[in-house]
Write an enzyme that holds these catalytic residues in place. Structure first.
Site, PDB file in Angstrom:
ATOM      1  N   GLU A 152      -7.605   1.774 -12.758  1.00 47.71           N
ATOM      2  CA  GLU A 152      -6.992   3.125 -12.096  1.00 47.71           C
ATOM      3  C   GLU A 152      -5.981   3.199 -13.339  1.00 47.71           C
ATOM      4  OE1 GLU A 152      -8.250   2.833  -7.074  1.00 47.71           O
ATOM      5  OE2 GLU A 152      -6.693   1.346  -8.759  1.00 47.71           O
ATOM      6  N   GLU A 201     -26.652  14.871  -0.655  1.00 49.93           N
ATOM      7  CA  GLU A 201     -27.330  15.285  -0.851  1.00 49.93           C
ATOM      8  C   GLU A 201     -28.475  14.390  -1.501  1.00 49.93           C
ATOM      9  OE1 GLU A 201     -29.384  18.484  -2.158  1.00 49.93           O
ATOM     10  OE2 GLU A 201     -27.977  19.210  -2.966  1.00 49.93           O
ATOM     11  N   LYS A 247      -0.296   5.692  -6.126  1.00 50.09           N
ATOM     12  CA  LYS A 247      -1.162   5.501  -7.370  1.00 50.09           C
ATOM     13  C   LYS A 247      -1.752   6.550  -7.042  1.00 50.09           C
ATOM     14  CE  LYS A 247      -4.340   3.359  -6.081  1.00 50.09           C
ATOM     15  NZ  LYS A 247      -5.246   1.781  -5.961  1.00 50.09           N
ATOM     16  N   CYS A 288      -1.915   1.722  -3.061  1.00 48.53           N
ATOM     17  CA  CYS A 288      -2.253   2.932  -2.802  1.00 48.53           C
ATOM     18  C   CYS A 288      -2.038   3.991  -2.589  1.00 48.53           C
ATOM     19  CB  CYS A 288      -3.248   2.469  -1.544  1.00 48.53           C
ATOM     20  SG  CYS A 288      -3.261   1.054  -1.071  1.00 48.53           S
ATOM     21  N   TYR A 290     -10.408  -3.002 -10.648  1.00 44.93           N
ATOM     22  CA  TYR A 290      -8.979  -2.107  -9.933  1.00 44.93           C
ATOM     23  C   TYR A 290      -7.706  -1.534 -10.462  1.00 44.93           C
ATOM     24  CZ  TYR A 290      -6.956  -3.725  -5.519  1.00 44.93           C
ATOM     25  OH  TYR A 290      -6.374  -4.164  -4.842  1.00 44.93           O
ATOM     26  N   CYS A 305       0.533  -1.379  -0.064  1.00 49.51           N
ATOM     27  CA  CYS A 305       0.157   0.144  -0.261  1.00 49.51           C
ATOM     28  C   CYS A 305       0.594   1.427  -0.313  1.00 49.51           C
ATOM     29  CB  CYS A 305      -0.830   0.183   1.496  1.00 49.51           C
ATOM     30  SG  CYS A 305      -2.127   1.490   1.049  1.00 49.51           S
ATOM     31  N   HIS A 330     -27.010  21.542   0.975  1.00 50.03           N
ATOM     32  CA  HIS A 330     -27.392  21.582  -0.100  1.00 50.03           C
ATOM     33  C   HIS A 330     -26.785  23.035  -0.403  1.00 50.03           C
ATOM     34  CE1 HIS A 330     -29.557  22.574  -3.872  1.00 50.03           C
ATOM     35  NE2 HIS A 330     -29.583  24.285  -3.302  1.00 50.03           N
TER      36      HIS A 330
END
Length: 448
Positions: free
Chosen positions: A182, A442, A51, A48, A178, A43, A437
């Site tokens: 990516e 939302e 990346k 991760c 994935y 990682c 908002h």
């Protein structure tokens, strides 16, 4: 005096191994950890973290396309791959130092050598020294799978992609999981011509089909060339250094780099677990029970090497639970239900819980709510990309079974949605919550 050199010997200093080491030490154990490469694991060193830094950098290309509509004029904008690469790798060096300091500060002995298991309580180091431990924890992680095809030696994996001398003008990505999606998004945004070679018609298998179909549509519109129902047959290096790639069709493709991203396999080859009577699984994984114990009572395993859920936060929790349970006498367990996950594609995905098809198979009657909207920030874009949020609920109780989303900042929004699902909330609970908002989040309380 203990009959062993250490109370705990950890093989692998990735996320799970580091957490287990420092927690066990804090409980009073004498701990050593062996790492053959760098402290931090996949990682931090080659996964991760670096990346996502590349993802952030590549997103500037899209933002620059928005800039003119926002009133900005940016002259002579250009991209320098080497500068980005060096900055990312410099941050990896920083993190490697921080992880090293963590072990030092917790009095964990670091041994920068490869270690192999020689028995239930013994480990041999690459230097030839053999040490003993009351418990051994295997936390060596996983490694990129490389297919056995002619010319595969000319290809790279996700390990090498962070160290390329030049940005490839033409990149072929083999796979559509994935990791593949990516890096396809990163290099496409940076200006490379990207071709994705996928053996099926489906990208991101196992994710909700609604959001993966949307990603496929957007990625195609952004210029990524998908070659479905195709497989890597061979790679030939030509005289000018370019690659001629056979994917089974009538014509071969030319590329500057071929990135293999067809999954990761547990890194157990040559680890010696058979010397402790441990039989590996069909993918080379270390079989463990709910307490991460192997068939040898003194050896445990955590993280990707078990091939249970290959996610860093899961490895960390497993390492923590192991150390607390074995050395802290704290009966801690890891809950694998509703583990959230993100794909840092462009745009990114965030998913937690069951997909629609999984929910129908398990519960029969389900109800799906969705919002198909254009994120406000995309108003300034030249392309009409739309976000999609989907909520899967039990038709009878209204309990939320899964939330799946694609759009800007989806992983950031997902974390709190995952807390809500973990807490057993219903669609009615979401409906009763006042919206923030204007925001994309939302949409989660306005689903129809």
């Amino acid at each position: 005096m203990s009959e062993f050199d250490y109370d705990l010997f950890v093989i692998g200093a990735g996320s799970g191994g580091v957490r287990a080491s420092r927690v066990a030490s804090s409980h009073g154990a004498k701990v050593a950890v062996a790492e053959e490469y760098r402290i931090g694991g996949t990682c931090v060193i080659r996964g991760c973290v670096p990346k996502k830094l590349l993802v952030y950098a590549s997103m500037f290309a899209e933002e620059l396309n928005h800039a003119e509509q926002m009133g900005w004029t940016i002259d002579e904008a250009k991209f320098d791959w080497k500068r980005l690469r060096d900055h990312v790798n410099g941050d990896v060096d920083r993190l490697n130092g921080l992880y090293t300091n963590t072990l030092e500060n917790h009095n964990v002995e670091r041994i920068l050598e490869r270690a192999t298991v020689t028995g239930p309580n013994s480990v041999k180091l690459a230097s030839g020294r053999e040490v003993t431990a009351k418990y051994i924890l295997v936390a060596v992680g996983a490694w990129p799978y490389m297919p056995d095809v002619p010319g595969v030696e000319h290809c790279i994996s996700s390990n090498e992609v962070f160290h390329l001398d030049e940005q490839p003008k033409r990149l072929i990505v083999v796979g559509a999981g994935y990791i593949a999606m990516e890096f396809a998004g990163i290099f496409n945004a940076l200006g490379s011509h990207v071709t994705v070679v996928n053996r099926t018609q489906t990208i991101l298998r196992g994710y909700d089909e609604g959001v993966t179909d949307r990603l496929l549509s957007i990625a195609t519109a952004r210029g990524i060339d998908f070659r479905m129902d195709s497989s890597l047959v061979s790679v030939e290096k030509q005289d000018d250094g370019s690659l001629l790639v056979d994917i089974g069709g009538p014509q071969k493709l030319e590329a500057d780099q071929v990135l293999i991203a067809t999954g990761r396999v547990p890194k157990t080859e040559g680890l010696g677990l058979e010397n402790a009577g441990i039989q590996l699984g069909p993918k080379g994984e270390v079989p463990v029970d709910e307490k991460n114990a192997t068939t040898c009572e003194s050896i445990y395993a955590v993280g990707d090497v078990t091939d249970r859920i290959q996610l860093t936060p899961v490895a960390i929790r497993e390492g923590q639970a192991f150390a607390d349970r074995v050395f802290g006498k704290i009966d801690r367990a890891v809950d694998y239900d509703n583990v959230p996950a993100a794909v840092f594609s462009q745009p990114p995905l965030g998913c937690v819980g069951l997909t629609e098809s999984q929910a129908r198979e398990k519960f029969g009657s389900v109800k799906v709510y969705s919002s198909d909207f254009r994120p406000m920030k995309n108003i300034f874009s030249h392309t009409p990309e739309r976000g999609l949020y989907r909520m899967i609920t039990d038709a009878d109780s209204g309990k939320i079974l899964g939330i799946h989303m694609i759009g800007p900042e989806s992983p950031e929004i997902l974390q709190l949605a995952a807390v809500a699902i973990k807490g057993g909330l219903t669609k009615e609970d979401f409906d009763a919550t006042v919206a923030v908002h204007p925001s994309m989040s939302e949409e989660l309380v306005l689903l129809k």
